[in-house]
Design a protein around this motif. Structure first.
Motif, PDB file in Angstrom:
ATOM      1  N   GLU A 183      -4.168  -6.482   7.878  1.00 30.63           N
ATOM      2  CA  GLU A 183      -5.308  -6.979   8.656  1.00 30.63           C
ATOM      3  C   GLU A 183      -5.315  -8.503   8.707  1.00 30.63           C
ATOM      4  OE1 GLU A 183      -7.283  -4.961  10.216  1.00 30.63           O
ATOM      5  OE2 GLU A 183      -7.507  -3.080   9.098  1.00 30.63           O
ATOM      6  N   ASP A 236      -4.122  -2.799   0.223  1.00 29.93           N
ATOM      7  CA  ASP A 236      -3.505  -1.479   0.095  1.00 29.93           C
ATOM      8  C   ASP A 236      -2.024  -1.561   0.481  1.00 29.93           C
ATOM      9  OD1 ASP A 236      -3.190   1.230  -0.202  1.00 29.93           O
ATOM     10  OD2 ASP A 236      -4.109   1.745   1.716  1.00 29.93           O
ATOM     11  N   ASP A 288     -11.550  -4.400   9.785  1.00 27.13           N
ATOM     12  CA  ASP A 288     -11.198  -4.806  11.148  1.00 27.13           C
ATOM     13  C   ASP A 288     -12.417  -5.221  11.976  1.00 27.13           C
ATOM     14  OD1 ASP A 288     -12.333  -2.384  11.343  1.00 27.13           O
ATOM     15  OD2 ASP A 288     -10.694  -1.406  12.407  1.00 27.13           O
ATOM     16  N   SER A 308      -4.879  -0.163  15.193  1.00 25.03           N
ATOM     17  CA  SER A 308      -5.355   0.859  14.268  1.00 25.03           C
ATOM     18  C   SER A 308      -4.237   1.322  13.340  1.00 25.03           C
ATOM     19  CB  SER A 308      -5.898   2.055  15.034  1.00 25.03           C
ATOM     20  OG  SER A 308      -6.145   3.116  14.136  1.00 25.03           O
ATOM     21  N   ASN A 309      -4.578   1.565  12.080  1.00 29.14           N
ATOM     22  CA  ASN A 309      -3.602   2.045  11.109  1.00 29.14           C
ATOM     23  C   ASN A 309      -3.554   3.564  11.063  1.00 29.14           C
ATOM     24  OD1 ASN A 309      -2.751  -0.493   9.966  1.00 29.14           O
ATOM     25  ND2 ASN A 309      -4.853  -0.673   9.272  1.00 29.14           N
TER      26      ASN A 309
HETATM   27  N1  UDP Z   1      -6.711   1.064   5.667  1.00 30.93           N
HETATM   28  C1  UDP Z   1      -6.191   1.043   4.382  1.00 30.93           C
HETATM   29  N2  UDP Z   1      -5.045   1.761   4.125  1.00 30.93           N
HETATM   30  C2  UDP Z   1      -4.417   2.520   5.076  1.00 30.93           C
HETATM   31  C3  UDP Z   1      -4.994   2.568   6.368  1.00 30.93           C
HETATM   32  C4  UDP Z   1      -6.131   1.829   6.630  1.00 30.93           C
HETATM   33  O1  UDP Z   1      -6.724   0.383   3.502  1.00 30.93           O
HETATM   34  O2  UDP Z   1      -3.405   3.135   4.778  1.00 30.93           O
HETATM   35  C5  UDP Z   1      -7.941   0.286   5.967  1.00 30.93           C
HETATM   36  C6  UDP Z   1      -7.834  -0.682   7.134  1.00 30.93           C
HETATM   37  O3  UDP Z   1      -7.349  -1.944   6.746  1.00 30.93           O
HETATM   38  C7  UDP Z   1      -9.266  -0.758   7.612  1.00 30.93           C
HETATM   39  C8  UDP Z   1      -9.796   0.636   7.336  1.00 30.93           C
HETATM   40  O4  UDP Z   1      -8.933   1.195   6.359  1.00 30.93           O
HETATM   41  O5  UDP Z   1     -10.017  -1.679   6.860  1.00 30.93           O
HETATM   42  C9  UDP Z   1      -9.823   1.499   8.586  1.00 30.93           C
HETATM   43  O6  UDP Z   1      -8.553   1.520   9.199  1.00 30.93           O
HETATM   44  P1  UDP Z   1      -8.360   1.437  10.790  1.00 30.93           P
HETATM   45  O7  UDP Z   1      -9.266   0.400  11.352  1.00 30.93           O
HETATM   46  O8  UDP Z   1      -6.922   1.293  11.053  1.00 30.93           O
HETATM   47  O9  UDP Z   1      -8.847   2.877  11.208  1.00 30.93           O
HETATM   48  P2  UDP Z   1      -9.643   3.263  12.539  1.00 30.93           P
HETATM   49  O10 UDP Z   1     -10.779   2.292  12.702  1.00 30.93           O
HETATM   50  O11 UDP Z   1      -8.654   3.189  13.643  1.00 30.93           O
HETATM   51  O12 UDP Z   1     -10.113   4.641  12.227  1.00 30.93           O
END
Ligand code: UDP
Ligand code: MG
Length: 320
Positions: free
Chosen positions: A17, A46, A99, A208-209
């Motif tokens: 991030e 992480d 994020d 997105s992760n």
């Molecule tokens: N995150 C994490 N480890 C992972 C995947 C995500 O710590 O393996 C964190 C990421 O940095 C963010 C939160 O989890 O702070 C949510 O991830 P993301 O925004 O990618 O998910 P989305 O909003 O698309 O569901």
């Protein structure tokens, strides 16, 4: 304890991030300060593969309220939050994403709701969600499944902007579960839950992760960790198949008596009926064995869920 004494903690998992961290702390700090009581921010790296960790270390130097937990590799969002829970000091613990999809400005409302209503957990419902149509559809499905499995009526399980009271956090921490889903786990330990509506924003930077594969894994965690529904299906399916086999056999016997030997193709159908009964029984037996394996599985989940490499920053300046 009076309200003014209770410590507020923000726990934020971070995975790749680097574009968002400065903006995040820039918006989070004034909000936390505005609460007018002691607070801390715990960010968990992480296993990021970009510059996130270096930025976090810099930020920890500039912000004494910030502590950074460095994990040895990528363990996933929920395990990272658990690692944060393991060192958290607050009486009220807020989780949110790094994020900026969860606006930090909503935190005071969460805290107020928790204290005024005496709740153990305050969940959130995302108003006008800023995600793709596919994600919205997937979330709807997940919410229905989660509601059935936990038996707790929460509208939106996916939003990580949530507040937990310290005892709930401690009990979750004591679980040592390997694959877990924190909002669902919390419901096992909280008596009073509520939900409030919060704003939702576009991702500040990066992407997105959660590709489809991770999303499916997460849902499987939710189903497999919190219910034995798949195993029960196997057992019930087996029983049903056996019963159908018996019914089919009875029908064949009656038809054989009424229409004579050549009607039933000289007993070939009878073979099917017998087969159904036994295949059904086998499924049932598998289900029973599965039930025991499930119990063993629940017992052995004592593996460490994460390994902390280091803790950076904080007022006491232990670590680097
Ligand atoms: N995150 C994490 N480890 C992972 C995947 C995500 O710590 O393996 C964190 C990421 O940095 C963010 C939160 O989890 O702070 C949510 O991830 P993301 O925004 O990618 O998910 P989305 O909003 O698309 O569901
Ligand atoms: Mg996000």
């Amino acid at each position: 304890m009076t309200k003014a004494e209770s410590v507020i903690s923000a726990v934020i998992p971070v995975f790749n991030e680097e574009d968002n961290l400065k903006a995040l702390i820039g918006r989070l700090q004034p909000v936390m300060r505005s609460l007018g009581r002691p607070y801390e921010i715990v960010m968990i790296d992480d296993g990021s593969r970009d510059g996130s960790l270096a930025i976090l270390k810099d930020l920890a130097r500039e912000n004494p309220e910030l502590r950074v937990v460095e994990l040895t590799r990528n363990y996933g969002q929920h395990a990272a939050i658990m690692a944060g829970f393991s060192i958290v000091r607050g009486d009220i613990v807020i989780t949110l994403d790094a994020d900026l999809q969860n606006p930090p400005e909503e935190i005071p409302r969460l805290v107020a709701e928790m204290e005024n209503g005496g709740y153990d957990v305050v969940g959130t419902i995302r108003r006008r969600r800023r995600d793709s149509a596919f994600r919205l559809g997937a979330s709807r499905l997940i919410n229905i499944v989660a509601r059935r499995i936990t038996g707790v009526h929460m509208t939106d399980w996916g939003c990580m902007l949530r507040a937990y009271r310290r005892p709930v956090v401690e009990r979750m921490r004591d679980c040592h579960e390997h694959a877990t889903f924190i909002p669902a786990l919390a419901t096992a330990f909280a008596k009073r839950l509520t939900e409030i509506e919060v704003a939702h924003e576009e991702r500040h930077g990066g992407k997105s992760n959660y590709p489809l594969r991770k999303l499916i894994n997460l849902q499987f965690d939710l189903v497999a960790s919190f219910s034995d529904f798949p195993m029960k299906m196997l057992m019930y399916g087996g029983i049903l198949m056996s019963i159908l086999g018996v019914c089919f056999g009875a029908f064949l016997a009656v038809a054989r008596l009424a229409y004579g030997a050549h009607w039933a193709a000289q007993g070939v159908f009878t073979l099917f009926a017998v087969l159904f009964v036994f295949v059904g029984l086998q499924f049932f037996a598998l289900g029973v064995i599965g039930e025991y394996i499930g119990r063993i599985y629940r017992e052995v989940r004592r593996r460490p869920e994460y390994v902390i490499e280091n803790i950076h920053g904080g007022r006491d300046r232990s670590g680097s």
